[in-house]
Scaffold this active site. Sequence first.
Site, PDB file in Angstrom:
ATOM      1  N   ASN A 195      46.077  40.729  37.176  1.00 45.23           N
ATOM      2  CA  ASN A 195      45.241  41.892  37.453  1.00 45.23           C
ATOM      3  C   ASN A 195      45.723  42.515  38.768  1.00 45.23           C
ATOM      4  O   ASN A 195      45.892  41.798  39.765  1.00 45.23           O
ATOM      5  CB  ASN A 195      43.770  41.477  37.584  1.00 45.23           C
ATOM      6  CG  ASN A 195      43.198  40.981  36.262  1.00 45.23           C
ATOM      7  OD1 ASN A 195      43.573  41.468  35.206  1.00 45.23           O
ATOM      8  ND2 ASN A 195      42.303  40.004  36.325  1.00 45.23           N
ATOM      9  N   HIS A 252      48.046  36.773  42.189  1.00 46.37           N
ATOM     10  CA  HIS A 252      47.917  35.540  41.411  1.00 46.37           C
ATOM     11  C   HIS A 252      48.078  35.864  39.936  1.00 46.37           C
ATOM     12  O   HIS A 252      47.746  36.960  39.492  1.00 46.37           O
ATOM     13  CB  HIS A 252      46.563  34.866  41.654  1.00 46.37           C
ATOM     14  CG  HIS A 252      45.398  35.771  41.419  1.00 46.37           C
ATOM     15  ND1 HIS A 252      44.980  36.694  42.353  1.00 46.37           N
ATOM     16  CD2 HIS A 252      44.569  35.916  40.352  1.00 46.37           C
ATOM     17  CE1 HIS A 252      43.936  37.369  41.872  1.00 46.37           C
ATOM     18  NE2 HIS A 252      43.679  36.918  40.657  1.00 46.37           N
ATOM     19  N   ASP A 296      41.164  27.607  37.444  1.00 45.21           N
ATOM     20  CA  ASP A 296      40.208  28.656  37.822  1.00 45.21           C
ATOM     21  C   ASP A 296      38.802  28.053  37.869  1.00 45.21           C
ATOM     22  O   ASP A 296      38.433  27.244  37.010  1.00 45.21           O
ATOM     23  CB  ASP A 296      40.260  29.812  36.815  1.00 45.21           C
ATOM     24  CG  ASP A 296      39.612  31.070  37.350  1.00 45.21           C
ATOM     25  OD1 ASP A 296      40.322  32.042  37.642  1.00 45.21           O
ATOM     26  OD2 ASP A 296      38.357  31.078  37.484  1.00 45.21           O
ATOM     27  N   ILE A 297      38.033  28.450  38.848  1.00 53.23           N
ATOM     28  CA  ILE A 297      36.685  27.887  39.024  1.00 53.23           C
ATOM     29  C   ILE A 297      35.734  28.366  37.918  1.00 53.23           C
ATOM     30  O   ILE A 297      34.742  27.695  37.625  1.00 53.23           O
ATOM     31  CB  ILE A 297      36.153  28.232  40.438  1.00 53.23           C
ATOM     32  CG1 ILE A 297      35.089  27.239  40.868  1.00 53.23           C
ATOM     33  CG2 ILE A 297      35.642  29.657  40.523  1.00 53.23           C
ATOM     34  CD1 ILE A 297      34.781  27.280  42.362  1.00 53.23           C
ATOM     35  N   GLY A 347      41.289  45.448  37.582  1.00 51.70           N
ATOM     36  CA  GLY A 347      40.325  44.360  37.494  1.00 51.70           C
ATOM     37  C   GLY A 347      40.528  43.243  38.499  1.00 51.70           C
ATOM     38  O   GLY A 347      39.905  42.179  38.389  1.00 51.70           O
ATOM     39  N   GLN A 348      41.391  43.476  39.496  1.00 53.81           N
ATOM     40  CA  GLN A 348      41.617  42.433  40.505  1.00 53.81           C
ATOM     41  C   GLN A 348      40.399  42.326  41.418  1.00 53.81           C
ATOM     42  O   GLN A 348      39.858  43.344  41.872  1.00 53.81           O
ATOM     43  CB  GLN A 348      42.868  42.781  41.336  1.00 53.81           C
ATOM     44  CG  GLN A 348      43.280  41.683  42.298  1.00 53.81           C
ATOM     45  CD  GLN A 348      44.586  42.015  43.036  1.00 53.81           C
ATOM     46  OE1 GLN A 348      45.147  43.103  42.871  1.00 53.81           O
ATOM     47  NE2 GLN A 348      45.035  41.090  43.852  1.00 53.81           N
ATOM     48  N   HIS A 391      46.978  34.631  36.141  1.00 53.17           N
ATOM     49  CA  HIS A 391      46.129  33.797  35.282  1.00 53.17           C
ATOM     50  C   HIS A 391      46.968  33.263  34.124  1.00 53.17           C
ATOM     51  O   HIS A 391      47.767  34.012  33.542  1.00 53.17           O
ATOM     52  CB  HIS A 391      44.996  34.628  34.666  1.00 53.17           C
ATOM     53  CG  HIS A 391      44.033  35.206  35.647  1.00 53.17           C
ATOM     54  ND1 HIS A 391      42.795  34.668  35.876  1.00 53.17           N
ATOM     55  CD2 HIS A 391      44.114  36.291  36.461  1.00 53.17           C
ATOM     56  CE1 HIS A 391      42.150  35.396  36.778  1.00 53.17           C
ATOM     57  NE2 HIS A 391      42.934  36.399  37.150  1.00 53.17           N
TER      58      HIS A 391
HETATM   59  P1  5GP Z   1      41.032  38.300  39.663  1.00 52.00           P
HETATM   60  O1  5GP Z   1      39.772  38.900  39.115  1.00 52.00           O
HETATM   61  O2  5GP Z   1      41.237  38.689  41.120  1.00 52.00           O
HETATM   62  O3  5GP Z   1      42.248  38.557  38.824  1.00 52.00           O
HETATM   63  O4  5GP Z   1      40.837  36.742  39.554  1.00 52.00           O
HETATM   64  C1  5GP Z   1      40.271  35.955  40.550  1.00 52.00           C
HETATM   65  C2  5GP Z   1      39.965  34.623  39.915  1.00 52.00           C
HETATM   66  O5  5GP Z   1      39.715  33.695  40.953  1.00 52.00           O
HETATM   67  C3  5GP Z   1      38.730  34.630  39.019  1.00 52.00           C
HETATM   68  O6  5GP Z   1      39.082  34.253  37.686  1.00 52.00           O
HETATM   69  C4  5GP Z   1      37.801  33.618  39.684  1.00 52.00           C
HETATM   70  O7  5GP Z   1      37.073  32.842  38.754  1.00 52.00           O
HETATM   71  C5  5GP Z   1      38.747  32.779  40.502  1.00 52.00           C
HETATM   72  N1  5GP Z   1      38.130  32.183  41.686  1.00 52.00           N
HETATM   73  C6  5GP Z   1      37.293  32.786  42.547  1.00 52.00           C
HETATM   74  N2  5GP Z   1      36.928  31.945  43.526  1.00 52.00           N
HETATM   75  C7  5GP Z   1      37.569  30.771  43.267  1.00 52.00           C
HETATM   76  C8  5GP Z   1      37.578  29.508  43.937  1.00 52.00           C
HETATM   77  O8  5GP Z   1      36.947  29.293  44.979  1.00 52.00           O
HETATM   78  N3  5GP Z   1      38.340  28.531  43.380  1.00 52.00           N
HETATM   79  C9  5GP Z   1      39.055  28.736  42.228  1.00 52.00           C
HETATM   80  N4  5GP Z   1      39.763  27.711  41.766  1.00 52.00           N
HETATM   81  N5  5GP Z   1      39.069  29.926  41.584  1.00 52.00           N
HETATM   82  C10 5GP Z   1      38.325  30.925  42.092  1.00 52.00           C
END
Ligand code: 5GP
Length: 118
Positions: A86, A99, A30-31, A92-93, A101
Site C-alpha cells: 500500500n 512494507h 501482522d498483528i 490505503g497505507q 504484506h
Molecule cells: P498498511 O495499512 O500501512 O499497509 O499496513 C499496516 C499494517 O501494520 C496493518 O496490516 C496492521 O495490522 C499492521 N500493524 C499495525 N500495528 C502493528 C504492530 O504493532 N505489530 C504488527 N506486527 N503489525 C502491526
Amino acid sequence: MSDCLFCKIAAGEIPAKKIFEDDDVIAFHDIHPVAPVHFLVVPKVHVDSLAHATAEHQAVLGKMLLLTAKLAKEQGLDDGYRTIINTGHGGGQTFFHLHMHVIGGKPLTTNISDITTQ
Ligand code: 5GP
Ligand code: ZN
C-alpha cells in the site's frame, strides 16, 4: 525516525512475532491478520513509502522480493499468496514506513477489482 512503529520493531524496541531478520530486512506476522498467513516484509532502513524509494534502495527492494518467496514457502504457502504494498493515503497505507504484506492460506479473490472499495 524516532516515532516510527516499524523502525521500533526493527530496533527490537517493540515486540513482534518475527519470522526473519538480518541486517537489512525484518519480517514478522501482522498483528491483525486478514488470512491464516499474513506477514510483513520490512526494510530496516526508514523509507516512508514505495513512492519515496530511490536508487539507493534498489538492492534492499530486490532482497525483499526474493526473501518473500522463500518465507512464503517456509510458511506453507505452496499454493500461492498475494503481495501488497500500500502506497500513500490513496493506496490505503496507514503506517508510513515501506512494507510489503504477504497474505495467503485461504482462497483469495481472483478479480483485482475486488480489493477496491468502489
Ligand atoms: P498498511 O495499512 O500501512 O499497509 O499496513 C499496516 C499494517 O501494520 C496493518 O496490516 C496492521 O495490522 C499492521 N500493524 C499495525 N500495528 C502493528 C504492530 O504493532 N505489530 C504488527 N506486527 N503489525 C502491526
Ligand atoms: Zn521507520
